[in-house]
Scaffold this motif. Structure first.
Motif, mmCIF file in Angstrom:
data_model
loop_
_atom_site.group_PDB
_atom_site.id
_atom_site.type_symbol
_atom_site.label_atom_id
_atom_site.label_comp_id
_atom_site.label_asym_id
_atom_site.label_seq_id
_atom_site.Cartn_x
_atom_site.Cartn_y
_atom_site.Cartn_z
ATOM 1 N N ALA A 243 -6.876 -8.701 -3.716
ATOM 2 C CA ALA A 243 -5.933 -8.834 -4.821
ATOM 3 C C ALA A 243 -4.898 -7.724 -4.700
ATOM 4 C CB ALA A 243 -6.635 -8.754 -6.167
ATOM 5 N N VAL A 244 -3.627 -8.063 -4.930
ATOM 6 C CA VAL A 244 -2.532 -7.101 -4.813
ATOM 7 C C VAL A 244 -1.763 -7.047 -6.123
ATOM 8 C CG1 VAL A 244 -0.374 -6.542 -3.615
ATOM 9 C CG2 VAL A 244 -2.334 -7.411 -2.316
ATOM 10 N N VAL A 245 -1.512 -5.836 -6.613
ATOM 11 C CA VAL A 245 -0.713 -5.632 -7.823
ATOM 12 C C VAL A 245 0.320 -4.553 -7.551
ATOM 13 C CG1 VAL A 245 -2.600 -6.309 -9.360
ATOM 14 C CG2 VAL A 245 -2.301 -3.897 -8.758
ATOM 15 N N GLY A 246 1.330 -4.486 -8.395
ATOM 16 C CA GLY A 246 2.334 -3.436 -8.298
ATOM 17 C C GLY A 246 1.950 -2.242 -9.155
ATOM 18 N N VAL A 247 2.097 -1.042 -8.596
ATOM 19 C CA VAL A 247 1.830 0.181 -9.360
ATOM 20 C C VAL A 247 3.087 1.050 -9.356
ATOM 21 C CG1 VAL A 247 -0.639 0.160 -8.899
ATOM 22 C CG2 VAL A 247 0.884 1.336 -7.314
ATOM 23 N N LEU A 248 3.267 1.831 -10.406
ATOM 24 C CA LEU A 248 4.470 2.649 -10.538
ATOM 25 C C LEU A 248 4.555 3.700 -9.427
ATOM 26 C CD1 LEU A 248 4.551 3.243 -14.406
ATOM 27 C CD2 LEU A 248 5.945 1.658 -13.061
ATOM 28 N N ASP A 249 5.782 3.923 -8.945
ATOM 29 C CA ASP A 249 6.022 4.909 -7.899
ATOM 30 C C ASP A 249 7.354 5.598 -8.192
ATOM 31 O OD1 ASP A 249 5.203 5.692 -4.873
ATOM 32 O OD2 ASP A 249 7.389 5.498 -5.013
ATOM 33 N N GLU A 250 7.367 6.934 -8.214
ATOM 34 C CA GLU A 250 8.577 7.678 -8.569
ATOM 35 C C GLU A 250 9.730 7.396 -7.621
ATOM 36 O OE1 GLU A 250 7.918 11.821 -8.998
ATOM 37 O OE2 GLU A 250 6.412 11.610 -10.586
ATOM 38 N N LYS A 251 9.449 7.254 -6.348
ATOM 39 C CA LYS A 251 10.507 7.073 -5.355
ATOM 40 C C LYS A 251 10.985 5.636 -5.266
ATOM 41 C CE LYS A 251 11.625 7.914 -0.480
ATOM 42 N NZ LYS A 251 11.121 8.441 0.825
ATOM 43 N N TRP A 252 10.027 4.688 -5.210
ATOM 44 C CA TRP A 252 10.380 3.301 -4.931
ATOM 45 C C TRP A 252 10.338 2.400 -6.164
ATOM 46 C CZ3 TRP A 252 12.621 3.400 -0.494
ATOM 47 C CH2 TRP A 252 12.161 4.231 0.524
ATOM 48 N N GLY A 253 10.024 2.938 -7.316
ATOM 49 C CA GLY A 253 9.924 2.122 -8.528
ATOM 50 C C GLY A 253 8.537 1.527 -8.661
ATOM 51 N N GLU A 254 8.149 0.725 -7.670
ATOM 52 C CA GLU A 254 6.815 0.157 -7.595
ATOM 53 C C GLU A 254 6.373 0.153 -6.131
ATOM 54 O OE1 GLU A 254 5.583 -3.164 -10.818
ATOM 55 O OE2 GLU A 254 7.188 -3.779 -9.470
ATOM 56 N N ARG A 255 5.076 0.160 -5.927
ATOM 57 C CA ARG A 255 4.509 -0.013 -4.595
ATOM 58 C C ARG A 255 3.320 -0.951 -4.713
ATOM 59 N NH1 ARG A 255 6.024 -0.182 -0.371
ATOM 60 N NH2 ARG A 255 4.465 0.945 0.827
ATOM 61 N N PRO A 256 3.059 -1.751 -3.669
ATOM 62 C CA PRO A 256 1.884 -2.630 -3.724
ATOM 63 C C PRO A 256 0.584 -1.848 -3.594
ATOM 64 C CG PRO A 256 2.996 -2.826 -1.596
ATOM 65 C CD PRO A 256 3.865 -1.964 -2.455
ATOM 66 N N MET A 257 -0.394 -2.252 -4.389
ATOM 67 C CA MET A 257 -1.744 -1.681 -4.340
ATOM 68 C C MET A 257 -2.697 -2.830 -4.047
ATOM 69 S SD MET A 257 -3.736 1.111 -5.299
ATOM 70 C CE MET A 257 -5.531 1.285 -5.451
ATOM 71 N N ALA A 258 -3.505 -2.673 -2.988
ATOM 72 C CA ALA A 258 -4.415 -3.744 -2.573
ATOM 73 C C ALA A 258 -5.859 -3.372 -2.882
ATOM 74 C CB ALA A 258 -4.255 -4.018 -1.083
ATOM 75 N N PHE A 259 -6.560 -4.299 -3.520
ATOM 76 C CA PHE A 259 -8.001 -4.166 -3.746
ATOM 77 C C PHE A 259 -8.691 -5.139 -2.791
ATOM 78 C CE2 PHE A 259 -5.940 -2.794 -7.590
ATOM 79 C CZ PHE A 259 -6.688 -1.713 -8.020
ATOM 80 N N VAL A 260 -9.576 -4.625 -1.957
ATOM 81 C CA VAL A 260 -10.151 -5.409 -0.867
ATOM 82 C C VAL A 260 -11.674 -5.405 -0.955
ATOM 83 C CG1 VAL A 260 -10.332 -5.649 1.638
ATOM 84 C CG2 VAL A 260 -8.190 -4.854 0.616
ATOM 85 N N ILE B 2 7.321 -10.567 6.635
ATOM 86 C CA ILE B 2 7.367 -9.796 5.392
ATOM 87 C C ILE B 2 8.201 -8.539 5.607
ATOM 88 C CG2 ILE B 2 5.155 -10.607 4.483
ATOM 89 C CD1 ILE B 2 3.901 -7.996 5.516
ATOM 90 N N SER B 3 8.624 -7.932 4.498
ATOM 91 C CA SER B 3 9.360 -6.678 4.550
ATOM 92 C C SER B 3 8.394 -5.515 4.749
ATOM 93 C CB SER B 3 10.140 -6.491 3.245
ATOM 94 O OG SER B 3 10.509 -5.139 3.056
ATOM 95 N N LYS B 4 8.883 -4.411 5.287
ATOM 96 C CA LYS B 4 8.040 -3.219 5.447
ATOM 97 C C LYS B 4 7.589 -2.675 4.100
ATOM 98 C CE LYS B 4 11.955 0.032 5.615
ATOM 99 N NZ LYS B 4 12.632 1.086 6.425
ATOM 100 N N TYR B 5 8.389 -2.983 3.061
ATOM 101 C CA TYR B 5 8.026 -2.506 1.724
ATOM 102 C C TYR B 5 6.816 -3.251 1.160
ATOM 103 C CZ TYR B 5 12.595 -0.283 1.921
ATOM 104 O OH TYR B 5 13.672 0.482 2.289
ATOM 105 N N ALA B 6 6.426 -4.377 1.793
ATOM 106 C CA ALA B 6 5.274 -5.146 1.336
ATOM 107 C C ALA B 6 3.959 -4.557 1.828
ATOM 108 C CB ALA B 6 5.389 -6.592 1.799
ATOM 109 N N VAL B 7 4.028 -3.606 2.752
ATOM 110 C CA VAL B 7 2.818 -3.027 3.334
ATOM 111 C C VAL B 7 2.338 -1.868 2.462
ATOM 112 C CG1 VAL B 7 1.784 -1.963 5.370
ATOM 113 C CG2 VAL B 7 3.610 -3.673 5.636
ATOM 114 N N PRO B 8 1.137 -1.969 1.884
ATOM 115 C CA PRO B 8 0.637 -0.871 1.039
ATOM 116 C C PRO B 8 0.380 0.397 1.866
ATOM 117 C CG PRO B 8 -0.640 -2.893 0.704
ATOM 118 C CD PRO B 8 0.202 -3.101 1.920
#
Length: 547
Positions: A470-487, A513-519
């Motif tokens: 499962a992948v969700v977005g988490v807050l990130d100061e630099k990028w706004g959000e970053r993907p977080m993966a639960f495996v 996919i974009s490089k930004y999609a890689v957690p």
């Protein structure tokens, strides 16, 4: 303009679209067909109709009248199927209680629905006892004992289901009434607020059965339903009327197998003993069935499974195909009946291209008859059908719910601009196939780009050793959000974060996919299980709260 209306002769019969009409052909042509509960109890369609009459007589004896609500708390059983018909055919409302909700949520839904009578399995009696002092409208309880002793209750118990049925008359005359009469209600849980009541009329149920059956029965072979199929639901009968499929099975005269509680080993055993050929379930259940079959060495060839509730991962689809199963996606939501599209392979597709076949089976599919299915931008304009332009799925159909029960503001939001808004973001190809990219609330905005959590989940699930993701977005100061993966790892697998990142970077190099999609490595968390909602969907709200 009135001159162009058809004026019927006084003796003409105006045929209402009522649930009872779904029984006419089945009883006339398939009266000897079987219904079985867990392979232990079985009877014919004719006997089913008698029991429907008996249940109506039981409920009339409890003063259930037109407009009353009768709640059912049970696993998938013959009793539930009898309730699907007897209660609405009386002109009452069937309320299918989600038994996986918390006690307080069940209390809310029973009060909000104004349920007066509850048919409750012994397993759920403690829940009713826990909330009894706060129940506002429940005045009688019928216990479904499955041969067990009836537990002591402080609520008013009218009796045990089978004992009351044995004393009741089967000769119940079901009346006719307006086809727009409410037939069924259930509650859908969102990310905020109380559960929302979704109601369907007799007309809605009949038209959904007709439209879905038309699509399912249309193909010459593959991803289809026909009258020689043996049907077993593996989507709870309390959830969106088991996707409306029990009504279709009875309408078509199919042998129907009710499995009770979903235990993977039991499902596989029933599949074999009852020769089940058609079922439907969420991906989680499919995975459990495959694992149970592997453990016991059971054959699955020829089992057609319609998958919904959440995206079907390509790796899981391929695993099912390798076992000889015919799996394909159905799409819809609680508010849509639910099925509005099916991923049936089109005539002439190249069966030699396995990768393309898997991709098509995992798409959202193509719309059913009677469904105005659009993918639109923020101005309600259709996006280009090029498989790239994204928009929200909006719908019109004669069987969509028209409003949430008692929630006018939420209802207007659902139906803004005269279309039902799904909040699912999708693309559409020139041939009408739709692919959901993400839910509006689950799309991740990172590095100035939109990232599909569904696509990243699919790619991670395809990594060797990964059981679920499962992948969700988490807050990130630099990028706004970053993907977080639960495996969740497969048993004994040693897959690590770097292996997952390396595999995802290969997809970046291939421009999938974009490089930004890689957690980031520290945002790949290995867990023993991923939380699910009461209907088996990944609970992303809870995952975000855990971040």
């Amino acid at each position: 303009m009135q001159d162009h209306l058809i004026t019927p002769t006084p003796s003409a019969y105006t045929y209402p679209l009522l649930v009872k009409q779904l029984l006419l052909n089945a009883l006339s042509i398939h009266g000897d067909q079987q219904i079985t509960y867990r392979g232990e109890m079985r009877y014919s369609f004719r006997q089913f109709r008698e029991r429907v009459g008996q249940l109506a007589s039981v409920l009339r004896g409890l003063d259930v009248r037109h407009g009353c609500t009768v709640a059912v708390m049970d696993w998938d059983s013959h009793r539930y199927l009898e309730s699907y018909f007897a209660i609405p055919m009386m002109g009452a409302t069937l309320f299918t209680v989600n038994v996986r909700l918390s006690a307080q949520q069940i209390l809310y839904t029973l009060n909000d629905s104004r349920a007066e009578v509850v048919l409750v399995h012994t397993e759920f009696v403690p829940v009713l006892e826990e909330i009894k002092r706060e129940l506002k409208f429940v005045r009688q309880v019928v216990v479904l004992a499955d041969g067990e002793s009836v537990p002591v209750m402080t609520l008013p118990v009218a009796g045990e289901y089978e004992e009351m049925m044995a004393r009741a008359s089967a000769d119940f005359e079901f009346p006719e009434f307006d086809e727009r009469t409410r037939a069924a209600t259930f509650y859908t849980t969102g990310t905020t607020g109380d559960p929302k009541g979704v109601a369907y009329s007799h007309r809605d149920i009949v038209l959904h059965a007709m439209g879905t059956a038309m699509s399912l029965c249309a193909p010459r072979e593959g991803q289809r339903l026909h009258r020689e199929d043996v049907y077993m639901p593996i989507t709870p009968m309390f959830h969106v009327l088991a996707w409306g499929m029990p009504y279709i099975a009875i309408m078509l005269g199919l042998k129907t197998v009710l499995p009770g509680r979903y235990i993977p080993e039991s499902l596989v055993a029933l599949r074999k003993s009852e020769k089940v050929t058609f079922s439907h379930c969420v991906p989680t259940i499919l995975k459990m069935v495959l694992q149970a079959a592997d453990v016991h060495g059971e054959e699955l060839t020829g089992w057609k499974l319609m998958i919904g509730g959440s995206a079907l991962p390509p790796a899981l689809c391929e695993a099912a195909l390798d076992r000889g199963m015919d799996v394909f996606t159905a799409y819809g939501m609680s508010e849509t009946g639910p099925i509005v599209s099916l991923a049936q392979l089109p005539p002439g597709y190249d069966s030699r291209d396995r990768q393309e076949e898997v991709r098509m089976r995992c798409t959202t599919g193509r719309p059913l008859p009677f469904v105005d299915f659009r993918v639109v931008d923020g101005n309600m304009q259709d996006v280009v059908r090029d498989g790239k332009q994204q928009g929200e799925i909006v719908l019109r159909s004669p069987f969509l719910t028209r409003a949430y029960v008692g929630k006018p503001e939420a209802s207007e939001e659902l139906w803004a601009h005269g279309y039902l808004h799904t909040q699912d973001i999708a693309v559409m190809t020139p041939d009408g196939f739709i692919q959901i990219v993400d839910r509006i609330k689950d799309v991740i905005k990172t590095g100035g780009e939109w990232v599909s959590s569904i696509e990243v989940e699919s790619l991670i699930t395809g990594v060797a050793g990964v059981q679920e993701c499962a992948v969700v977005g988490v807050l990130d100061e630099k990028w706004g959000e970053r993907p977080m993966a639960f495996v969740v790892r497969e048993t004994g697998a040693g897959v690590c974060a770097e292996v997952i990142r390396e595999r995802l970077m290969q997809h970046v190099d291939a421009r999938r996919i974009s490089k930004y999609a890689v957690p980031d490595a520290e945002r790949i968390s290995f867990v023993t299980e991923i939380p699910k909602t009461s209907v088996g969907k990944i609970n992303k709200k809870l995952l975000r709260e855990q971040c």
